[in-house]
Enzyme design. Structure first.
Site, PDB file in Angstrom:
ATOM      1  N   SER A 277       0.835  -1.195   0.000  1.00 34.70           N
ATOM      2  CA  SER A 277       0.000   0.000   0.000  1.00 34.70           C
ATOM      3  C   SER A 277       0.871   1.247   0.000  1.00 34.70           C
ATOM      4  CB  SER A 277      -0.880   0.067   1.251  1.00 34.70           C
ATOM      5  OG  SER A 277      -1.522  -1.147   1.482  1.00 34.70           O
ATOM      6  N   ASP A 349       8.248  -9.131  10.995  1.00 40.49           N
ATOM      7  CA  ASP A 349       8.147 -10.528  11.407  1.00 40.49           C
ATOM      8  C   ASP A 349       7.563 -10.628  12.814  1.00 40.49           C
ATOM      9  OD1 ASP A 349       8.387 -13.215  11.614  1.00 40.49           O
ATOM     10  OD2 ASP A 349      10.568 -13.257  11.733  1.00 40.49           O
ATOM     11  N   ASP A 352       6.469 -16.340  14.699  1.00 38.31           N
ATOM     12  CA  ASP A 352       7.663 -17.162  14.879  1.00 38.31           C
ATOM     13  C   ASP A 352       7.311 -18.615  15.134  1.00 38.31           C
ATOM     14  OD1 ASP A 352       9.536 -15.199  14.411  1.00 38.31           O
ATOM     15  OD2 ASP A 352       9.591 -14.545  16.499  1.00 38.31           O
TER      16      ASP A 352
END
Lengths: 804, 124
Positions: A277, A349, A352
């Protein structure tokens, strides 16, 4: 005799009536579908022809007025928030019922109920990731911490349900008729689930791939090919920003033992390439009018019915307008009389994986430090159309669900991995949007964002009072450098996340001196930010183009900003093509076809307009070259990711004869030039074929932008070959299947001026004239008037309805 | 004459009741109607069929003309018929068979109730 005759005919008649009411394989029941009084024929009638002055909506405190503008955008005027959201639920269901239900069925892992065993694997993935589990946690969290919002969620659900209960067969969305099922009741749970589904669409991780790469390449080569901060990165928060806080300490264990297997597991589906975006805001100092201007265009998969649904929601306290998500309350990307905001995905991230060592086959306990810790079991009952339900047992650890195990996606019986993801923790994203909708100031914006966990977003902000701001908001785990980049050992408590970055320490900026803020899914900060930030999918091109344009622009108008949202400059090509042409040299001088293409490429101005031929040639040549460069890596059996385009171009520029280009398993020593030439040869072959079969290779014709119905098999409900420019990595990010799913530009002056458009239409009904009527304008870079309306405004009214 | 009248009245019956009732209720009504009116075998079959077929065809045509929607074309593609014309024909055909068999059932039911051979009622 006549008895027999009668019985035979009676049997035939009943058999006929029954057989046309039954589904055979994929053929839906014919009579209910074709009956012109109840079947699909009725769905040919558009909303304006079905307009009613009054509709019954119970449990309102006072009547609610709904005014539709000529684009079928409803403007809801209510006296209380509860009335407002009850009406929002009702009106959204009226136009988008099938879609909102289908999306939550997908989110709940219940597609098999509708389409049969075909979708079983998809449903299993969805459930094993724990989306519904996370939504259940979300319900409890909101009930306990924010009962007022929960009441509003219930009001919305009630509005949807009152519509479902009133729904006549004739107006039942055509997809239900074809797929032969009926809507079920909506719940607050479903609204929350929908927001979890957005997280799933936008958040990925490459822990599996990086674990394999580490094993294949070793740490040194991994850092060279996949640097965390490549040269030339322009972060979202302007470089050199001063961080005025004392960061929390994160301790890195002195020794780390990563699980050392090279893993051949089918990775989970990732957010698709092209999902991204843009947003930005310019301060009054850079605009012609002196008012701040804000822009937002989220790029998502291009679908029909469109993901977005436009609305104005008005109470006596505020009036907000913009793009809503059918199923969620309020406006998601929009503005009110005082502020405007927009979102881009803040990829980082936050997912995990931990390797789980079970005590024994029963999987009732797993090693954690010196102890064995108990697991719990969650049994997922997946109903399957036409078959018995499928029972899937998912083991839960304190990290989260064990997604990969002996029953799922693993070729190896001994491999078990648990997923830790903040989507499994209770959170209240809905509150953020409820508060933003009513917000008046930068403080209100910050208070709203404090409630927001996932999917992490870059929230751009501008206010009538002249502020512009950007804040990267999500619940980000505190990580030591490198943590969570690879699979971790779940038996080692030192591998745990050490807490979360406090909200007030999330990267943000207010009124920076450069006069603008912007984000386009790139690195959030420069390397001075005191926390570890990593993601594989940071974008390198759109952000630099936006920033260079915004830096040089002055006296900016709304039209300038609209033009920038539609900007087709192919920065990746502008950087890579001169290098590639240089490396190609004069090798192909005697080949007429090659000379024709090289001339086209040399004359190209790097704009990916729909009629240009350069972008098609570059696109093919680049892809061929790129896959040639990383051939050896991609030949691995274990799943991996390849180095970014950006990094690959840097290598081609800085070390064209370097060892990164040499393929070890060939006798020769390859250089960048060898790959570029090989890529060019392959492009010649492809182009020969294309010119023979398709002829024209201008960009729009080559990339074939398609806006697909949510059921891909319903091809005739899709819109194919939309004539428009742009592409992945370009500000106008319209590729084949992805692009600006919503464009908005807002100028915050005394009277707010707003423009918006999305590739679809307000109606979810493929038979309506409002189903896809925005697409032509969208493809041309045009906008609709999105100014706020008052209840008594008469011009441009399609029809209006009183709910009571 | 009776055939045309029966066809017309069946169509009217569909037009009046189908908006509120499912097709199988309409089938039941046609059967009852046929039993009351008493057209014979083939006459009932074709009149009932034409009545419902024409009503369905007419309504489908009316909706697509007034709405101007391309949904029939899209549905035709989706269902593998390729065109809205074929879909119109299929709709009309389905209406025809539903109406025809319903009327025939009704007509044969009437015959069951007659206690004596037909000729006794001749001239009735």
């Amino acid at each position: 005799m006549k008895y027999i005759g009668f019985l035979v005919v009676l049997t035939l008649t009943v058999a006929l009536a029954l057989s046309v009411s039954r589904q055979f394989g994929t053929i839906p029941p014919l009579a209910p579908l074709l009956d012109p009084y109840h079947g699909f024929w009725q769905n040919s009638i558009s909303e304006d022809e079905l307009a009613e002055d009054k509709l019954e909506l119970n449990k309102l405190s006072s009547e609610v007025k709904v005014v539709y503008d000529e684009n079928l955008i409803p403007h809801i005027f209510a006296n209380t928030q509860a009335d407002l959201y009850r009406a929002q639920g009702y009106i959204t269901a009226k136009h988008r019922l099938w879609q909102m239900e289908f999306q939550t069925m997908a989110a709940a892992g219940r597609i098999s109920e509708i389409v049969g065993p075909l979708a079983l694997d998809l449903d299993r993935i969805t459930r094993r990731k724990g989306l519904a589990y996370g939504a259940e946690k979300g319900v409890t969290f909101i009930q306990e911490n924010d009962p007022e919002s929960f009441l509003l969620l219930e009001a919305y659900a009630d509005g949807v349900n009152q519509y479902i209960d009133q729904l006549k067969d004739a107006q039942l969305p055509v997809e239900y008729k074809i797929l032969n099922y009926r809507p079920e009741h909506w719940t607050a749970f479903k609204s929350i689930l929908l927001l979890k589904y957005m997280t799933d669409m936008l958040v990925g991780d490459r822990d599996l791939e990086y674990s394999n790469l580490r094993k294949i390449l070793g740490d040194v080569m991994l850092d060279k090919l996949y640097p965390e901060y490549p040269t030339g990165v322009e972060p979202i928060i302007e470089a050199g920003h001063k961080w005025n806080f004392n960061p929390l300490a994160v301790t890195r264990p002195d020794s780390i033992n990563y699980p050392d297997d090279q893993l051949v597991i089918d990775p989970l589906p990732q957010p698709e390439e092209g999902t991204g975006s843009n947003n930005w805001a310019v301060s009054g100092s850079k605009t012609k009018s002196g008012n701040p201007i804000l822009a937002n265009d989220p790029h998502l998969s291009l679908n029909l019915p469109s993901l977005w649904y436009s609305m104005q929601l008005t109470t006596p306290e505020y009036s907000v307008k913009g793009a809503t998500l059918p199923g969620a309350l309020g406006v998601i990307s929009g503005f009110n009389e005082n502020i405007a905001w927009g979102v881009t995905n803040a990829t980082r991230d936050t997912r995990d994986w931990y390797k789980i060592t079970f005590q024994d086959e029963s999987r009732q306990a797993y090693r954690y430090g010196e102890k064995w810790q108990q697991t719990s079991f969650r049994i997922e009952e997946i109903k399957v159309k036409g078959e018995e339900a499928y029972l899937d047992t998912v083991v839960y650890t304190h990290y989260g669900p064990v997604v990969y195990d002996k029953t799922f996606n693993s070729n190896r019986q001994d491999v078990n991995f648990a997923l830790k993801w903040n989507v499994h923790e209770g959170s209240n994203e809905q509150k953020t949007f409820l508060m933003l909708n009513a917000g008046k100031s930068h403080d209100d914006y910050n208070a709203a964002l404090d409630n927001y966990t996932a999917p992490a977003q870059n929230f751009v902000f501008a206010s009538k009072s002249g502020d512009i701001a950007m804040r990267i908001q999500g619940k980000f785990p505190l990580k030591w450098k490198g943590q969570g980049k690879f699979f971790m050992d779940g038996a080692d408590p030192r591998m745990e996340w050490q807490g979360y970055i406090p909200n007030e320490q999330n990267a943000s900026t207010l009124n920076p001196s450069r006069g603008f803020v912007s984000s386009a899914n790139q690195h959030p900060t420069d390397s001075t930010y005191p926390y570890y930030v990593f993601d594989n999918s940071f974008e390198f091109y759109r952000n630099r183009r936006i920033n260079s344009r915004l830096s040089e622009m002055k006296d900016i108008t709304v039209e300038d900003i609209q033009a920038l949202q539609f900007d087709d400059y192919y920065l990746h090509a502008a950087e890579a093509l001169p290098i590639m042409l240089e490396l190609l040299g004069s090798e192909f001088e005697n080949d007429d076809q090659a000379k024709k293409y090289i001339t086209l490429l040399k004359e190209w101005d790097f704009y990916a307009d729909p009629n240009q031929k350069g972008p098609s040639l570059f696109y093919i040549w680049w892809r061929k070259t790129y896959s040639q460069v990383w051939k050896e890596l991609s030949d691995n059996v274990a799943p991996i990711v390849l180095p970014s385009y950006y990094q690959t171009v840097l290598f081609m520029k800085n070390e064209p004869s370097g060892p990164v280009f040499d393929l070890k398993n060939t006798a020769e020593t390859e250089t960048a030039a060898a790959h570029v030439k090989q890529g060019f040869l392959e492009m010649l072959t492809d182009m020969k074929k294309w010119e023979l079969e398709e002829g024209d290779f201008s960009w729009a014709n080559y990339k074939k932008t398609t806006i697909k119905h949510l059921v891909p098999q319903f091809k005739s409900f899709s819109v194919e070959n939309v004539y428009t420019g742009g592409g992945s990595g370009i500000i106008n990010a319209t590729s084949e299947r992805h692009g600006a799913s919503w464009r908005m530009v807002v100028e915050l002056g005394a009277d707010v001026k707003a423009f918006g458009i999305y590739p679809g239409g307000q109606s979810g009904n493929p038979g309506s004239k409002y189903y896809s009527n925005f697409i032509a304008k969208w493809a041309n870079g045009e906008y609709l008037d999105f100014n706020l309306r008052t209840a008594d405004q008469t011009e441009g009214v399609l029809f209006q309805t009183i709910l009571n | 004459m009776k055939f045309i009248l029966f066809t017309f009245l069946t169509a009217l019956l569909v037009i009046v009741f189908n908006p509120f009732l499912h097709y199988w209720s309409v089938m039941l009504l046609i059967a009852i109607f046929a039993a009351l009116v008493g057209n014979k075998g083939a006459g009932a079959f074709f009149a009932g069929g034409l009545g419902m077929g024409i009503a369905w065809l007419g309504q489908s045509l009316y909706i697509s003309t007034v709405s101007g929607s391309n949904l029939p074309q899209k549905m035709g593609d989706l269902m593998g018929f390729g065109s809205d014309i074929v879909l119109l024909a299929v709709t009309a055909g389905l209406g025809f068979f539903l109406g025809a068999f319903s009327a025939l059932t009704g007509s044969l039911f009437r015959r069951l109730l007659k206690k004596k051979p037909n000729n006794i009622y001749k001239g009735y």
